[in-house]
Design an enzyme around this catalytic site. Structure first.
Site, PDB file in Angstrom:
ATOM      1  N   ASP A 161      -4.589 -32.575  53.409  1.00 45.34           N
ATOM      2  CA  ASP A 161      -3.839 -31.613  52.601  1.00 45.34           C
ATOM      3  C   ASP A 161      -3.745 -30.274  53.312  1.00 45.34           C
ATOM      4  OD1 ASP A 161      -3.704 -33.537  50.621  1.00 45.34           O
ATOM      5  OD2 ASP A 161      -5.441 -32.753  49.537  1.00 45.34           O
ATOM      6  N   ASP A 190      -0.871 -36.175  54.569  1.00 42.60           N
ATOM      7  CA  ASP A 190      -0.943 -36.420  53.129  1.00 42.60           C
ATOM      8  C   ASP A 190      -0.151 -35.340  52.402  1.00 42.60           C
ATOM      9  OD1 ASP A 190      -1.583 -37.691  50.773  1.00 42.60           O
ATOM     10  OD2 ASP A 190      -3.650 -37.027  50.714  1.00 42.60           O
ATOM     11  N   ASP A 194      -2.110 -29.998  46.924  1.00 42.87           N
ATOM     12  CA  ASP A 194      -2.709 -30.938  45.976  1.00 42.87           C
ATOM     13  C   ASP A 194      -3.751 -30.242  45.095  1.00 42.87           C
ATOM     14  OD1 ASP A 194      -1.180 -32.901  47.079  1.00 42.87           O
ATOM     15  OD2 ASP A 194      -2.841 -34.211  47.637  1.00 42.87           O
ATOM     16  N   ARG A 243       6.914 -36.379  45.359  1.00 47.61           N
ATOM     17  CA  ARG A 243       5.852 -35.495  44.867  1.00 47.61           C
ATOM     18  C   ARG A 243       6.215 -34.018  45.035  1.00 47.61           C
ATOM     19  NH1 ARG A 243       0.073 -38.382  46.583  1.00 47.61           N
ATOM     20  NH2 ARG A 243       0.618 -40.477  45.838  1.00 47.61           N
TER      21      ARG A 243
END
Length: 506
Positions: A161, A190, A194, A243
């Site tokens: 992240d 990734d 997050d 996302r």
């Protein structure tokens, strides 16, 4: 107790040991981060002020960032860390201390509070190194770029992240940052942003997220539903698969964002999440709102959005896009004030204001950029100006380690230094006649194996203590006329190296 205090003092001076190596220095002449006003859900739950009111330090390495955190009197002592240069694996190491909990492979904001991390000067680039916020509250991250953080391959950092928050995080404002990758999960990357495991009251504003498989999520799984109260506004999401964001439970406010080339799915509200989606602009994208890849439905309230060349899949199985004509299926009340730009001008205003190194400009609510008024606290002591009175003076001390010299502290050469014969000792500057001094600057040499802890400054003529404290750097005291001034090191980690002992009249 004495040992704990000494350890913290030594950690504090780790900052100054890195100063000459380009690591960090203290007491910058002015607070250069015009943070403006925090917005969105980060204004709730008591608000988000970061390190306001605390000391300002400058860091040019990851180790120096950690050292700044570890130098504080406690894990909640406010601090503003101004970052300039490239932060990477090669210059980021774990630093230990009672006010921090750091790690080698990431910038670790763990078990701390009241911190501002802001890029200044020529900019701050976190290259392949993520920023990890864990068990923390009241954090501001502003004006930095984080790129190419990997969870597989080499080097890895922060679980892949760019910025990741988890485990009881409260009140974080991330503003004017650029988060980017060079591919998706198959290339080792990734999420860019997050939030997991009980993270709440967060705002992401005026930022760029691009060139990634995953923009970011709220909640790590369908059972991680303790997160929420997140605001996303005036951000650019560009060239991302999905996302943007993925929401599992909780409440999110998504307004005035520009979405470009979202390839698979966009705002994915699921597992009971409720999103208010206002005046966003979606262009050249697919399935930009709905519930995707799950049967656990989420909800949305929509108004004022523009859909430009957006395609929608048919509803089937676990895919339930909101389009082609999105309608509200819930109602979300927003507890804070905000101004909406028109959706048609969002791409332009976001391009002008979003991301690092854009001057921290914001929208005025009428599609025009403006620079916010600074809200930083008053700065600490300014670096000394005028003539360094130590040049041409004499010097002596209590002892000197082999290969070092008293004269090395007044030669203007950062590559030479004096060390005491041990971890403590004193070094003095002296003149042939009375000289007025009110400020000194203790500069530690690059690569110091020990750092200065506590100290005293003494008028050697009378024995009077002019001031005392901890940590190298700029030290001020009332103007004093004297012939000899002594800097006495009371505690240190290892053997300190004083490269320059500068003295100034004002």
């Amino acid at each position: 107790m004495r040992q704990t205090v000494a350890m913290r003092l030594c950690a504090a001076l780790a900052i100054m040991a890195l100063a000459i190596a380009g690591g960090v220095y203290m007491a910058t002449p002015k607070a250069s981060a015009a943070t403006g006003g925090v917005t969105g859900y980060a204004t709730q739950n008591g608000g988000t002020t970061g390190g306001a009111g605390g000391q300002t330090v400058r860091a040019t390495t990851g180790t120096a960032i950690h050292a700044a955190l570890c130098s504080r009197a406690s894990s909640s002592t406010p601090i503003i860390i101004e970052v300039e240069g490239t932060i990477n694996h090669g210059n980021t190491s774990k630093v230990s201390g009672g006010s921090c909990n750091t790690a080698d492979d990431k910038i670790e904001l763990k078990q701390i509070s009241n911190v501002t991390l802001v890029g200044v000067g020529r900019g701050a680039l976190f290259d392949q190194l993520g920023i990890h916020v864990r068990e923390a509250n009241n954090i501001i991250i502003q004006n930095v770029t984080v790129r190419n953080v990997k969870k597989s391959g080499s080097p890895t950092s922060n679980g892949g992240d760019a910025i990741g928050m988890e485990m009881d995080v409260r009140n974080v404002w991330v503003d004017h940052v650029t988060l980017e990758a060079s591919g998706g999960e198959s290339e080792g990357y990734d999420g860019l942003f997050d939030l997991k495991n009980n993270t709440r009251y967060v705002t992401l504003s005026y930022s760029i997220l691009r060139n990634s498989g995953r923009g970011g999520l709220v909640g790590s799984s369908e059972s991680d539903l303790s997160n929420g109260f997140i605001t996303y506004h005036h951000n650019l999401y560009e060239n991302i698969d999905s996302r943007v964001p993925l929401l599992r439970g909780g409440i999110a406010h998504v307004y005035n964002n520009s979405f470009v080339n979202i390839r698979m799915s966009g705002i994915n509200s699921r597992a009971g999440a409720r999103a208010r989606v206002d005046n966003n602009h979606f262009k050249d994208s697919k399935d930009v709102l709905g519930t995707f890849y799950t049967s656990a439905a989420g909800y949305w309230q929509v108004s004022g959005n523009t859909f430009d060349n957006v395609t929608w899949s048919s509803r089937s199985g676990d895919n339930n896009p909101a389009g082609p004509n999105p309608q509200s299926n819930t109602s979300v009340n927003i507890p804070y004030s905000y101004s909406l730009d028109r959706a048609d001008c969002v791409p332009n205003i976001v391009r002008q204001t979003a991301g690092a190194n854009k001057g921290l400009q914001v929208s005025d609510g009428a599609c025009s950029p403006q620079t916010p008024a600074p809200t930083d606290p008053p700065p600490g002591p300014t670096p000394p100006s005028g003539n360094n009175l130590s040049i041409g003076a004499g010097s002596d001390g209590s002892s000197k380690a082999s290969g070092t010299s008293y004269g090395d502290v007044r030669d203007g050469d950062m590559n030479s230094y004096w060390s005491p014969n041990g971890s403590t000792g004193s070094i003095s500057i002296k003149w042939g006649s009375a000289t007025t001094v009110s400020r000194i600057n203790i500069r530690e040499a690059a690569g110091s194996v020990g750092t200065i802890g506590s100290w005293r400054v003494i008028n050697h003529d009378t024995g009077a203590v002019l001031t005392s404290g901890s940590g190298a750097g700029v030290i001020t005291f009332p103007q004093t006329s004297l012939r000899k001034i002594t800097f006495e090191i009371i505690s240190a980690s290892g053997t300190p190296r004083v490269a320059e002992y500068e003295t100034y009249a004002g």
